[in-house]
Design an enzyme around this catalytic site. Structure first.
Site: not given
Lengths: 470, 470, 470, 470
Positions: B38, B130, B175, B297, B303, B305, B337, B342
């Protein structure tokens, strides 16, 4: 081109009662009408719908928008309807005004008109279904939130009682589901107490999030009528009016927060349930559920199954799904009421009901279960569970922890015999379960003395939230 | 039987540095080692990891578990490491102790040993990975939570500035995305202000949920060493120690709450983004984004965008997915744990980072956009948008609302001509946009006078949360 | 009004290389540029990106849209780039054209221009990034899908080998995690074989769903250049061109199907992993993992933890989250490319990689584990596990099943002694585990004879999918 | 310790009819009984439950496990029950055997016993509720899957009809919701046709996944009775028996696949619905829904809202939530029936029903809508929508595409006047919408000639799946 619905209905519509239609020359198609009906789910809100209408009617009369006589008629009729909740009244539940209604607002207005005629036509001034539904839902959630706080506290009470009783009964403590260190059953149960304590905090925040009154926001932009939003707000017991009318009708944060709180609570209950399932296996043998909370098999006559715990575990998934459904529905919606929002209530009702039922069941399962204390105690001493204590004893003799860890590792690898302890601690280290537990007396630890302190702290928290949301 | 990994690695393991292994005679398989690493994600926690170790080392020395000299060496070495965050230090980021580490805890302990030798072997007394990881993550979240409150307030400030500027500029209110009633741009923008205000509330609650110190819970059951949990708790600025050691290492509620708060914030930003996309279409033409916040584009040269708004809208889905992943992971886990835990951090880091970036972008897009006020004003008057006002005018003349609704519905159906108003209001009703807006002056409404009051209320809230979490 | 990004960057943009900008007078803001960059994730697609460009360049030359000389230059340069995948080439991975790129398309076009100058400017004729990215992703998925089929088959092979070996070794069969009836280990393992068999079917369908070529759809509506879509389609080995250009760029069904297939596979692996975790607890004691696939504890020297199985179980949640993120992102998108779609790839890459790694690990864990057969056999006979067999023996004597169920239930309640069987079967019923297993020889049952037949059927399926997707 | 349920019920249980209990001395607690009841949801399966029981009874008689007379009685009684589906029979729906039942299996067995006495007690031989429920659900899904294929084809037929009608009617094509290039309405509609075509493929695969018969797997391990699984399998029209009894009762892949197929279909319908909502805004004005598929407002008399489209868009979220709930529930379950599995059916029933209804509504909305063709045509030419065509015209003159893109970009920036085209194409390029569309005639493009070919291909697919699943 003609299409037929999945139910075989053609799409030819007939005239339904509805709160709109003035500018329409045609009735809705049957399939569309049914798809849009929310009346069945809305009936959960009967009492709150009427409470909101009563507050609104009083305000209309107080501000002179309608005359006092009409106001009284409306309030009186509404109070009568309030007593006839279709959940308890067969007569009401079969009323055609309800069975055929698009939604609860329409049903109530139709019933009112039947009862008091023209005065009923005055009640919708200065409001819209958009602000109404969200006010009603907030009121419902505040009440259910208060019920939830009580239900959580009841389950905590069961846990606390058991934790007191078993404060010094040994059991194995696990990490990775492998035996780690001996702990006490009371200590283990208290971990669940604190999980539930956080749930109370979370639901208290949900109640607070729901505690603002949208009534008077009307469709999205208030009204030109001289309404008094502070009056309806205080009549209904809300803390304050929602400050922006457009936000008032577009916002469903309180629903999302409630669904998260429910999913988290169910996650917690799924963890307890998982332990109930595990601990009542033949392999663990720590726990025997009462027969009243077990079920049998249609084919295997000997079975005693923890079905309730399994259902709670499985239904935690349902609560996760409800949050996900809701959040997907909300994502990317422009402001203003969109009909998608109707989808907020079915998951809310289901998640809240599921939590309330599951809390009762977890409490009852634990309260009526039998713990097999001798087995738990025996297991507590297996699996080299006192090895960490041994390493710590070496640290007390000045050995660096990392070195002690290696020494004890080698000792374990060679069989971990009690008679061949490392020389530094050979005379002094007591490898018994009782000694091991007693030694782990750091704050929040499993030693009876530490559990005692923890029990007192827990006791103090138990009913602290009870005044909220009342 | 032999298997080959997807990457072509055989499973023969080589000797990795690890914090365990005393009782192991074999090295982990390469595929297993990599799957479990990790370290890459952990590097986000560098500073907090070290702060927690410093507090722990000080406590070990203060309680006499290690001697004062070792304590000083540890703190000094840790402070040096703290200044060498691999995020900014090339030298450190290529250290083999980091590249080959299982996790950050192992990396730091190896670096310490290289720096100060045997003293380093003493630091892991009375703690476990832990309790360490969860303390570190809580500390990180408290700090990021404080940054989030500031970032939200910055975006709110932009919105508030624009709302002031456009307090009386008309635009259509919708609405169902259909024109409903005229409102003001300031009123509309303020709706988003209040959404973000709730986000601050939610993150403040997340900070509070994270604000308890698990350090000293060790693996699951505290320790037999005479640690002082109150000391590390106050050294690290936590409100109080977590009261139960087993809960301390098993609980990830603060992560779930943070992921929910992030998903909700992203939902809000997705709604603003959806409006940015819509309002900048050729069809609406309300809004023109600055070129610095638009893209072009590769094939269509003309364009312009709104890619950033689209990405925020799309990534709101990612934040939903992170919560779902986390909750599915937690569901049904027995206490203690388990390595599944993790998986809490990658979604947390990603969701928090996404929120911080998106807040900046939404603020900047709005701050630099150009509003096409004449178009918005013109549209505000279309679509019979003053029909509700007309119905309300009839109510003021004593017509029941439901009847007025029908009358106006018929009037709309016949073309809604301004010169053929219902007789009761023919002389008195002003159908102009300006009059319509001015009339909707109920609390929280779009009338300039109501917006003014709302702006003052918003201003008062803006920086109210700034002291939290600091 | 000025804003500062979460990373402390001001929003002042500098000039980035991009495939658009002709009509822009300003550079993108830095925070926007970074938010939009997909280059890091895109690098997974290096080979496929180039294969698609090669096919496109060949087609442009074949149809005369560019001249043959330019076509050759392009293909040659692309082939060189193909050999320099940054995943393996340090030189390439540090190219500024890559580090600073918006996306992979831009990086490759910039590299091409550096290599062959003006000819590079011709390659984007008749295509757009919209059709390009989706063609590339489909090609990648087809290839990874084929790798997945092989990886699944490898894990199935391990299972099949073990099932053969343990075809008649008894173990307890569970329902509700309670002992139900004795089964064999081979029978149990084969259940997992068939789960994986369905995964192959599902991935084969994913490959088929991906197997259509969007190239030439351009931005959304094809092109006025005389391209030949059938040519690029067959050059790339797709079954047929996507029939509608707008659908070609808007559709991501193949991603959703892949994420579902991955999440389902991970769900299956999480179930095997859960059993690995359970069966290797001290309480079950059925299974001991090899040290190469276990890990230890930083504090408890005696621990042997099934971390890989726990990680797979936990990461199944991640795969669920990825599907959810994707579906939320897609929901409610109008047709045509929207930038939200960029969010399809990170979950896809992660889920596919996770599945490939997890398959290897599950295979290896099982292949190297030690089964404790005596314990399993002993447990198989406990818990009245032969009660159903007894009820069935009564049925064979003409007792209605429901009655037999009650009779046996009462017998269990009274202690279930083997010497006090109901009189109808007292002499004939053999309550041994071996007899019980041998008797359950219905199709698909645990009796060795039925397992034998099942093994043969499984063997026949094992490599049947191998030709797909290649 | 006493607890009270959320509904005020005490937990004292009364005697419910159940298929187990032989070894129990106590009745289930009321709160537990209610929590576990699935009868309400099960009633969807009435017909299939009985069909499965008929097949089982015939097999029992054919194999001599029960005598032929009892077999005939059972089949006759079951056929009578089959005609009395409580969905249509008031009498049956109020039967106490149903209202008080735990599940449908229990209800049917109790009804049978009432009708034919002791013979009814023989039907449960050689089966369990575990294999029964999963067989019944698979049968239900096969039938609903076939209905789904027909419903999809019906909606496709509407789309195809409209696409033919509007094959050459111009409209703007969008990317990023910005005008990109002119297309035709027929071309646009066909994109939705192909999306639905993939849905048929997906549901055909679901049907195939469901098409295996678990009956005879009993609780988890078959039976010692001489059942004939091939007989029940062919009697029920399944392709083959499930090959492993444990897998047969543990597997729910067919549910997961169905929920994914439903969520994907709803995602598609949400995209069409989003376009219906957008195109019927005042701003777009492309589409007017028929009044039969619109609704009004309780407060704004002029409103005409696309509520059905909004509901479908919102309920796509519900289908996402159902998949998530299911997958979270399945994750980490050890094999063998666990009660969590009961949670598979409510999401399945709801998602399938939602899809069937939504398909009808989308078909009807489109079939009855009015397209505003002049507006669409006018818009098709705006926004420099022919710029790409201009760049392509330059490419035809030998200009490299990247250069052409820049040239046209500059031309757009300077106003994009039709009279000041780049010199290379000044005489030859026709910037009209009609010419632009006609030119984009590549395979799958919007030119009428290309649409024509596409229509023919679509027509050929329309009813190709109709024979599946029947």
């Amino acid at each position: 081109m003609s299409m037929v619905s999945s139910n075989g209905n053609t799409s030819a519509g007939h005239a339904h009662t509805k709160l709109w239609g003035g500018a329409f020359s045609k009735s809705p198609a049957e399939v569309a009408w049914k798809f849009g009906q929310s009346i069945e789910s809305d009936l959960n809100l009967w009492v709150e719908e009427i409470d909101v209408s009563i507050a609104h009617a009083k305000m209309l009369a107080a501000t002179g928008i309608i005359d006092k006589g009409d106001g009284k008629k409306l309030v009186k009729a509404l109070e009568e309807l309030r007593r006839n909740d279709p959940a308890h009244s067969t007569h009401m539940s079969h009323s055609p005004h309800i069975e055929d209604a698009e939604d609860l607002h329409g049903a109530i207005e139709a019933l009112l008109e039947e009862m008091i005629g023209d005065a009923a036509k005055r009640i919708h001034a200065g409001r819209s279904r958009n602000d109404q539904i969200v006010t009603v839902t907030r009121l419902w959630l505040k009440r259910k939130g208060a019920a939830m706080l009580k239900a959580i506290a009841s389950t905590q009470e069961v846990i606390l009682g058991l934790a007191e009783k078993h404060a010094s009964d040994p059991m194995p403590g696990y990490t990775h589901m492998q035996p780690a260190q001996p702990i006490t059953l009371g200590f283990h149960l208290l971990a669940h107490f604190w999980m539930l304590e956080r749930d109370k905090k979370r639901f208290a925040a949900v109640i607070e999030m729901a505690d603002a009154c949208p009534l008077g926001a009307a469709a999205l932009a208030g009204t030109s009528l001289p309404i008094d939003r502070n009056l309806t707000c205080s009549e209904l017991g809300f803390q304050s009016p929602v400050p922006n009318a457009l936000d008032a009708v577009s916002d469903r944060d309180f629903v999302g927060d409630a669904l998260h709180a429910c999913a988290t609570l169910m996650q917690h209950l799924s963890r307890i349930s998982q332990e109930i399932v595990l601990f009542s296996t033949a392999e663990y043998g720590f726990l025997k559920l009462d027969e009243a909370y077990s079920t049998g098999s249609s084919i295997m006559p000997q079975k005693r199954n923890p079905d309730m715990a399994e259902l709670i575990r499985g239904r935690a998934g349902r609560a996760i799904g409800h949050w996900t459904a809701f959040m997907s529905m909300m994502k990317g919606q422009p402001l203003g009421y969109n009909r998608d929002l109707q989808e907020d209530k079915p998951p809310l009702f289901d998640s809240v009901g599921l939590c309330l039922d599951s809390l009762v069941l977890v409490g009852e399962m634990l309260a009526t279960a039998t713990f097999n204390l001798p087995t738990m105690e025996e297991r507590a001493g297996e699996g080299f569970s006192t090895a960490t204590g041994l390493a710590e004893a070496l640290v007390k003799q000045g050995v660096p922890f990392r070195t002690a860890h290696e020494v004890v590792g080698a000792w374990v690898r060679s069989g971990g015999s009690g008679s061949q302890l490392p020389p530094e601690v050979a005379g002094s280290f007591d490898p018994s379960v009782a000694a091991s537990i007693a030694a782990r007396d750091s704050l929040g630890g499993p030693a009876p003395v530490a559990v005692s302190e923890q029990l007192a702290a827990a006791q103090a928290k138990l009913h602290a939230h009870e005044s909220i949301g009342g």
